[in-house]
Design an enzyme around this catalytic site. Structure first.
Site, PDB file in Angstrom:
ATOM      1  N   HIS A  15       0.834  -1.202   0.000  1.00  0.00           N
ATOM      2  CA  HIS A  15       0.000   0.000   0.000  1.00  0.00           C
ATOM      3  C   HIS A  15       0.863   1.243   0.000  1.00  0.00           C
ATOM      4  O   HIS A  15       1.943   1.253   0.586  1.00  0.00           O
ATOM      5  CB  HIS A  15      -0.936   0.034   1.218  1.00  0.00           C
ATOM      6  CG  HIS A  15      -0.235  -0.135   2.536  1.00  0.00           C
ATOM      7  ND1 HIS A  15       0.168  -1.371   3.013  1.00  0.00           N
ATOM      8  CD2 HIS A  15       0.151   0.764   3.476  1.00  0.00           C
ATOM      9  CE1 HIS A  15       0.756  -1.215   4.185  1.00  0.00           C
ATOM     10  NE2 HIS A  15       0.776   0.073   4.483  1.00  0.00           N
ATOM     11  N   HIS A  75       0.853   5.205   1.165  1.00  0.00           N
ATOM     12  CA  HIS A  75       0.182   6.230   1.963  1.00  0.00           C
ATOM     13  C   HIS A  75       0.274   7.546   1.189  1.00  0.00           C
ATOM     14  O   HIS A  75       1.356   7.907   0.732  1.00  0.00           O
ATOM     15  CB  HIS A  75       0.922   6.470   3.286  1.00  0.00           C
ATOM     16  CG  HIS A  75       0.943   5.305   4.217  1.00  0.00           C
ATOM     17  ND1 HIS A  75       0.123   5.231   5.316  1.00  0.00           N
ATOM     18  CD2 HIS A  75       1.714   4.191   4.250  1.00  0.00           C
ATOM     19  CE1 HIS A  75       0.391   4.116   5.995  1.00  0.00           C
ATOM     20  NE2 HIS A  75       1.351   3.461   5.359  1.00  0.00           N
TER      21      HIS A  75
HETATM   22  P1  DGP Z   1       1.813   0.492   7.475  1.00  0.00           P
HETATM   23  O1  DGP Z   1       2.336   0.826   8.833  1.00  0.00           O
HETATM   24  O2  DGP Z   1       2.571   1.167   6.355  1.00  0.00           O
HETATM   25  O3  DGP Z   1       1.633  -0.980   7.260  1.00  0.00           O
HETATM   26  O4  DGP Z   1       0.369   1.178   7.433  1.00  0.00           O
HETATM   27  C1  DGP Z   1      -0.814   0.511   7.643  1.00  0.00           C
HETATM   28  C2  DGP Z   1      -1.873   1.586   7.756  1.00  0.00           C
HETATM   29  O5  DGP Z   1      -3.143   0.961   7.629  1.00  0.00           O
HETATM   30  C3  DGP Z   1      -1.893   2.332   9.078  1.00  0.00           C
HETATM   31  O6  DGP Z   1      -1.655   3.701   8.824  1.00  0.00           O
HETATM   32  C4  DGP Z   1      -3.279   2.131   9.635  1.00  0.00           C
HETATM   33  C5  DGP Z   1      -4.067   1.608   8.471  1.00  0.00           C
HETATM   34  N1  DGP Z   1      -5.063   0.612   8.791  1.00  0.00           N
HETATM   35  C6  DGP Z   1      -4.885  -0.508   9.542  1.00  0.00           C
HETATM   36  N2  DGP Z   1      -6.021  -1.215   9.611  1.00  0.00           N
HETATM   37  C7  DGP Z   1      -6.933  -0.524   8.857  1.00  0.00           C
HETATM   38  C8  DGP Z   1      -8.307  -0.768   8.531  1.00  0.00           C
HETATM   39  O7  DGP Z   1      -8.927  -1.745   8.942  1.00  0.00           O
HETATM   40  N3  DGP Z   1      -8.908   0.162   7.745  1.00  0.00           N
HETATM   41  C9  DGP Z   1      -8.255   1.261   7.251  1.00  0.00           C
HETATM   42  N4  DGP Z   1      -8.931   2.108   6.489  1.00  0.00           N
HETATM   43  N5  DGP Z   1      -6.966   1.513   7.536  1.00  0.00           N
HETATM   44  C10 DGP Z   1      -6.323   0.621   8.339  1.00  0.00           C
END
Ligand code: DGP
Length: 141
Positions: free
Chosen positions: A103, A105
């Site tokens: 992903h 950001h």
């Molecule tokens: P990373 O640390 O790069 O793996 O970022 C994962 C991101 O995903 C973190 O910023 C929070 C987000 N995140 C985790 N669980 C969920 C979810 O269930 N829904 C959404 N929309 N975001 C989530």
């Protein structure tokens, strides 16, 4: 730690099993708001292929991801009014990745934003750099 083939949270969102604040979707890519936003409009752009890191992403999904990023960035900036943003992509737990599904950001930056990314740089070693660049260039498949 889950099993390697266990569905990630993002796969469950892609499959509609979990809700999200969706921004965009096509055959290969989905984008939605991060539920733990660093700033307003913090968004995630996710290929539907469940690759755990970008080096493992297939060309088809990599292409679709690259194509989707600029228009999603434009829409996030247009709506939030932010004029600067960081595109951050972590790979692996040690790199700060918490969801092992590729992903990007999109993190809008506002005048009042206070977040920072630690970036303590050193000096390049010219002898090592020429060897390193040559080796990496040769390692490309
Ligand atoms: P990373 O640390 O790069 O793996 O970022 C994962 C991101 O995903 C973190 O910023 C929070 C987000 N995140 C985790 N669980 C969920 C979810 O269930 N829904 C959404 N929309 N975001 C989530």
């Amino acid at each position: 730690m889950g099993m390697v083939n266990e569905k990630t949270i993002f796969t469950r969102i892609i499959e509609g099993e979990l809700p999200c604040y969706k921004l965009y979707e096509d055959e290969h890519v989905i984008a939605f708001l991060d539920i733990q936003p660093l700033t307003r409009g913090h968004s995630l752009v996710v290929p539907k292929e469940p690759a755990p890191s970008i080096d493992q992403l297939s060309p088809t999904y990599a292409e679709a991801l690259g194509r989707a990023l600029p228009p999603i960035c434009r829409a996030v900036m247009a709506v939030t009014g932010a004029r600067a943003y960081n595109l951050v992509q972590n790979n692996g737990r040690e790199a700060g990745m918490s969801v092992p599904h590729v992903h990007f950001h999109i993190i809008p930056r506002y005048p009042e934003s206070t977040h920072s990314f630690l970036w303590e740089y050193g000096e390049i070693d010219s002898t090592d750099a020429s060897k390193l660049a040559e080796s990496i260039s040769e390692a490309m498949d």
